[in-house]
Design a protein around this motif. Structure first.
Motif, PDB file in Angstrom:
ATOM      1  N   SER A  36       2.093   9.105  -9.648  1.00 62.66           N
ATOM      2  CA  SER A  36       2.067   8.293  -8.502  1.00 62.66           C
ATOM      3  C   SER A  36       1.535   7.226  -8.255  1.00 62.66           C
ATOM      4  O   SER A  36       0.370   7.282  -9.162  1.00 62.66           O
ATOM      5  CB  SER A  36       2.284   9.348  -6.857  1.00 62.66           C
ATOM      6  N   THR A  37       2.094   5.877  -7.828  1.00 69.35           N
ATOM      7  CA  THR A  37       1.019   4.766  -7.424  1.00 69.35           C
ATOM      8  C   THR A  37       1.406   4.008  -6.634  1.00 69.35           C
ATOM      9  O   THR A  37       2.421   4.557  -5.346  1.00 69.35           O
ATOM     10  CB  THR A  37       0.606   4.118  -8.400  1.00 69.35           C
ATOM     11  N   THR A  38      -0.016   3.076  -5.931  1.00 70.94           N
ATOM     12  CA  THR A  38       0.568   2.946  -5.101  1.00 70.94           C
ATOM     13  C   THR A  38       1.956   1.403  -5.416  1.00 70.94           C
ATOM     14  O   THR A  38       1.792   0.604  -6.113  1.00 70.94           O
ATOM     15  CB  THR A  38      -0.112   1.788  -4.479  1.00 70.94           C
ATOM     16  N   THR A  64      10.352   7.301  -3.227  1.00 67.80           N
ATOM     17  CA  THR A  64       9.699   6.765  -2.079  1.00 67.80           C
ATOM     18  C   THR A  64       8.457   8.062  -1.451  1.00 67.80           C
ATOM     19  O   THR A  64       7.827   8.667  -1.030  1.00 67.80           O
ATOM     20  CB  THR A  64      10.147   5.625  -0.996  1.00 67.80           C
ATOM     21  N   TYR A 105       6.779   6.981  -6.451  1.00 60.07           N
ATOM     22  CA  TYR A 105       6.672   8.097  -7.698  1.00 60.07           C
ATOM     23  C   TYR A 105       7.181   7.899  -8.274  1.00 60.07           C
ATOM     24  O   TYR A 105       8.282   7.667  -8.420  1.00 60.07           O
ATOM     25  CB  TYR A 105       7.215   9.792  -6.302  1.00 60.07           C
ATOM     26  N   SER A 112       0.762  -1.379   0.026  1.00 56.36           N
ATOM     27  CA  SER A 112      -0.348  -0.214   0.284  1.00 56.36           C
ATOM     28  C   SER A 112       0.699   1.274  -0.226  1.00 56.36           C
ATOM     29  O   SER A 112       0.265   2.286  -0.003  1.00 56.36           O
ATOM     30  CB  SER A 112      -0.620  -0.005   1.281  1.00 56.36           C
ATOM     31  N   SER A 113       2.446   1.222   0.324  1.00 57.61           N
ATOM     32  CA  SER A 113       3.149   2.563   0.085  1.00 57.61           C
ATOM     33  C   SER A 113       2.573   2.988  -1.666  1.00 57.61           C
ATOM     34  O   SER A 113       2.351   2.649  -2.172  1.00 57.61           O
ATOM     35  CB  SER A 113       4.695   1.580   0.415  1.00 57.61           C
ATOM     36  N   ARG A 114       3.269   4.342  -1.514  1.00 57.71           N
ATOM     37  CA  ARG A 114       2.697   4.869  -2.612  1.00 57.71           C
ATOM     38  C   ARG A 114       4.070   5.276  -3.115  1.00 57.71           C
ATOM     39  O   ARG A 114       5.391   5.420  -1.865  1.00 57.71           O
ATOM     40  CB  ARG A 114       3.013   6.455  -2.081  1.00 57.71           C
TER      41      ARG A 114
END
Length: 125
Positions: free
Chosen positions: A70-72, A54, A30, A26-28
């Motif tokens: 950005s995305t997960t 990150t 870039y 679930s971390s985003r």
């Protein structure tokens, strides 16, 4: 090591492997946005990689002023072309390769064993 890093590491150490994997997924992340939909893929001796970051600040240090998206991690796994891995924070002190196949295998194992535990994950660099 900053206090923030120390607290993050302590929190991660107290989490189960399944919880750490879910936090990772679930971390985003870039990345530099190309003119056409997709990713900038860099050819390396170890195969093609997409540099991802990150934070926006880390992306800015790498690419300078640029368009970004950005995305997960979970979505990145779905979007990366087959055979392409993500290189997380290429200029940072904790660079690692995010192998989409390893994450997919881990998720599939977690679905079958009921606990989200698997044996694969990001490769440390």
């Amino acid at each position: 090591m900053s206090l923030r890093d120390l607290l993050r590491d302590e929190r991660l150490a107290s989490m189960s492997r399944a919880d750490r994997l879910e936090a990772l997924r679930s971390s985003r992340l870039y990345f530099q946005r190309p003119d056409e939909p997709g990713f900038f893929v860099c050819e390396t001796e170890e195969g093609p990689v997409v540099p991802v970051f990150t934070s926006c600040a880390a992306l800015g240090l790498f690419a300078g002023p640029c368009g970004w998206a950005s995305t997960t991690v979970a979505d990145l796994v779905e979007l990366l072309p087959e055979g392409v891995r993500a290189l997380v924070d290429p200029l940072g002190p904790r660079t690692y390769v995010l192998d989409a196949k390893a994450l997919e295998i881990t998720v599939e194992q977690g679905e079958h064993d009921g606990g989200g535990r698997g044996t694969a994950g990001p490769e440390p660099r």
